[in-house]
Design a protein around this motif. Sequence first.
Motif, PDB file in Angstrom:
ATOM      1  N   ASP A 173       9.251  51.936  -9.123  1.00 50.78           N
ATOM      2  CA  ASP A 173       8.770  51.418 -10.409  1.00 50.78           C
ATOM      3  C   ASP A 173       7.660  52.320 -10.937  1.00 50.78           C
ATOM      4  O   ASP A 173       6.515  52.235 -10.506  1.00 50.78           O
ATOM      5  N   THR A 174       8.008  53.183 -11.859  1.00 45.62           N
ATOM      6  CA  THR A 174       7.027  54.100 -12.437  1.00 45.62           C
ATOM      7  C   THR A 174       6.416  53.579 -13.729  1.00 45.62           C
ATOM      8  O   THR A 174       5.510  54.214 -14.285  1.00 45.62           O
ATOM      9  N   GLU A 175       6.879  52.441 -14.222  1.00 47.11           N
ATOM     10  CA  GLU A 175       6.412  51.929 -15.514  1.00 47.11           C
ATOM     11  C   GLU A 175       5.346  50.854 -15.389  1.00 47.11           C
ATOM     12  O   GLU A 175       4.517  50.688 -16.285  1.00 47.11           O
TER      13      GLU A 175
ATOM     14  N   ARG B  19       4.832  52.302  -8.330  1.00 46.97           N
ATOM     15  CA  ARG B  19       4.802  53.610  -7.680  1.00 46.97           C
ATOM     16  C   ARG B  19       3.375  53.960  -7.250  1.00 46.97           C
ATOM     17  O   ARG B  19       3.148  54.415  -6.124  1.00 46.97           O
ATOM     18  N   THR B  20       2.412  53.735  -8.130  1.00 46.42           N
ATOM     19  CA  THR B  20       1.023  54.048  -7.807  1.00 46.42           C
ATOM     20  C   THR B  20       0.525  53.210  -6.646  1.00 46.42           C
ATOM     21  O   THR B  20      -0.124  53.713  -5.723  1.00 46.42           O
TER      22      THR B  20
ATOM     23  N   ARG C 271       1.975  54.356  -3.324  1.00 52.75           N
ATOM     24  CA  ARG C 271       1.328  55.596  -2.887  1.00 52.75           C
ATOM     25  C   ARG C 271      -0.040  55.288  -2.288  1.00 52.75           C
ATOM     26  O   ARG C 271      -0.452  55.918  -1.297  1.00 52.75           O
TER      27      ARG C 271
ATOM     28  N   ASP D 204      12.835  62.330  -7.777  1.00 54.02           N
ATOM     29  CA  ASP D 204      13.101  61.080  -8.480  1.00 54.02           C
ATOM     30  C   ASP D 204      12.901  59.922  -7.510  1.00 54.02           C
ATOM     31  O   ASP D 204      13.637  59.803  -6.521  1.00 54.02           O
ATOM     32  N   PRO D 205      11.896  59.040  -7.756  1.00 49.64           N
ATOM     33  CA  PRO D 205      11.638  57.954  -6.803  1.00 49.64           C
ATOM     34  C   PRO D 205      12.803  56.996  -6.644  1.00 49.64           C
ATOM     35  O   PRO D 205      12.961  56.370  -5.601  1.00 49.64           O
TER      36      PRO D 205
END
Length: 227
Positions: free
Chosen positions: A113-115, A119-120, A123, A200-201
């Motif tokens: 989920d980069t939106e 993702r953050t 990490r 690409d995650p």
Amino acid sequence: MLISMTSTPPAPTNDTRDRILDAAERLFVENGFDGTSMRMITGAANANLAAINYHFGGKDALVQEVFRRRLAALNARRLDELDRLEAEAAGAPLKPSRIVEAFFGTALELAADTEHGGRTFMRLLARTYNEPNAFVRQFLAEEYAEVMDRFLGALFRALPEVPRAEILWRFHFMIGAMAFAIAGLGGLSELMEVGPQDEDPARLLPRLMSFLLGGLRAPLPDAGLQG
């Protein structure tokens, strides 16, 4: 009589709270907990120290809430998935692959989920696994207690022929592989001058799940190593 026109300043809004959490989460990933100051957080969040104190009471509580707001939902989803699988199994042991998918697959989906910050956060969680911080580790151990107990118990029942110590080692290795993959391979790729080109995650989930399941199914080591 003079009537004072002053009033109590409005309390910081939830929007301010979310901005602080988002900024802290991002900065903790970039700089670590010790390397991130309250001034850096307030600057990135366009807030002031009073707002952090109002919502969180200090840096330690802010760190906890950064983890709790996403980890609580992630672990609840893991437990819901395990509950569903166990209900379908009606008392029979689960397939080990389904247990691994329920635990790691949910985390990898969040990492894709980069939106919305997933993702953050993943990490940050991955960095935490490899960064010594007694306070954070103790907090995470408490947050993970029920989930780890349930999932390891399910694996013990699913693999009665495998020594429990071996299951614990393999689960440990799987968590490490996931953390390393999510944290990013940039440093190792530069050191070895080789590394994956596709970052690409969304593609990470099938690749890593295949690797994790292969490790779980690997032959047992020599008997002398199982003690």
